[in-house]
Scaffold this motif. Structure first.
Motif, mmCIF file in Angstrom:
data_model
loop_
_atom_site.group_PDB
_atom_site.id
_atom_site.type_symbol
_atom_site.label_atom_id
_atom_site.label_comp_id
_atom_site.label_asym_id
_atom_site.label_seq_id
_atom_site.Cartn_x
_atom_site.Cartn_y
_atom_site.Cartn_z
ATOM 1 N N TYR A 23 -42.424 -18.270 -40.572
ATOM 2 C CA TYR A 23 -42.051 -19.413 -41.867
ATOM 3 C C TYR A 23 -41.291 -19.112 -43.562
ATOM 4 O O TYR A 23 -40.775 -20.526 -43.923
ATOM 5 N N ASN A 74 -30.806 -28.765 -40.640
ATOM 6 C CA ASN A 74 -32.168 -27.670 -40.347
ATOM 7 C C ASN A 74 -31.961 -28.201 -39.067
ATOM 8 O O ASN A 74 -33.733 -29.901 -39.218
ATOM 9 N N VAL A 101 -34.259 -20.959 -40.827
ATOM 10 C CA VAL A 101 -35.696 -20.524 -41.554
ATOM 11 C C VAL A 101 -35.606 -19.426 -41.419
ATOM 12 O O VAL A 101 -35.268 -18.142 -42.009
ATOM 13 N N THR A 129 -36.641 -20.075 -46.922
ATOM 14 C CA THR A 129 -35.819 -20.838 -47.430
ATOM 15 C C THR A 129 -33.793 -20.975 -47.790
ATOM 16 O O THR A 129 -33.864 -21.988 -48.370
#
Ligand code: DQA
Length: 147
Positions: A23, A74, A101, A129
């Motif tokens: 992430y 998200n 992401v 992101t």
């Protein structure tokens, strides 16, 4: 309406701290700042939320019916499980862009199906992101098509 909602599902409060190899290192606070900066370029404000509780996300989607020109969402793990979030989004008319992401299609098969994609006008996957900023740009262009 000059407000765009950005909604985040469970565990995204740990963004930048959990599994950074998947992430990345940006925190959710960084993402919020990025979203506000991009939205401001177009004269929009952001209402940014995260919750680990499904009902809170549903309540924000209901609130957005009255308030928002679009939703960036998200849903995190709820993506793969929540008919309730899909139903709430189906009751919201303006543009919806789904963001992940990580590249969910490169990961476990249970991440390959998204209930939310049945409603989303677009899906951004695996762009880190940065995907949130692109989603905001897309919402703006759907609301205000170029002349
Ligand atoms: C995620 C992908 C989901 O499968 C996962 O449950 C998340 C985050 C992403 O942004 O890559 O929590 O939505």
């Amino acid at each position: 309406m000059s407000l765009i909602y950005v909604l985040n599902g469970p565990n995204l409060n740990l963004l930048g701290k959990r599994q950074p190899h998947i992430y990345g290192h940006e925190t959710l606070a960084d993402v919020e700042a990025d979203c506000c900066r991009v939205a401001l370029e177009f004269g929009y404000d952001i209402r940014f939320h995260q919750s680990n509780r499904e009902y809170e996300i549903i309540d924000w989607i209901h609130e957005a019916r009255e308030e928002a020109a679009g939703i960036v969402i998200n849903p995190a793990a709820f993506t793969h499980t929540s008919v309730a979030i899909l139903d709430a989004l189906n009751a919201f008319e303006p543009p919806v862009i789904e963001v992940h992401v990580s590249n969910v299609h490169k990961r476990e098969t249970f991440r390959h199906h998204s209930f939310v994609s049945h409603r989303a006008d677009g899906v951004i996957v695996g762009l880190g992101t940065e995907g949130y900023q692109l989603a905001i740009r897309r919402i703006v262009s759907l609301i205000r098509p170029p002349a």
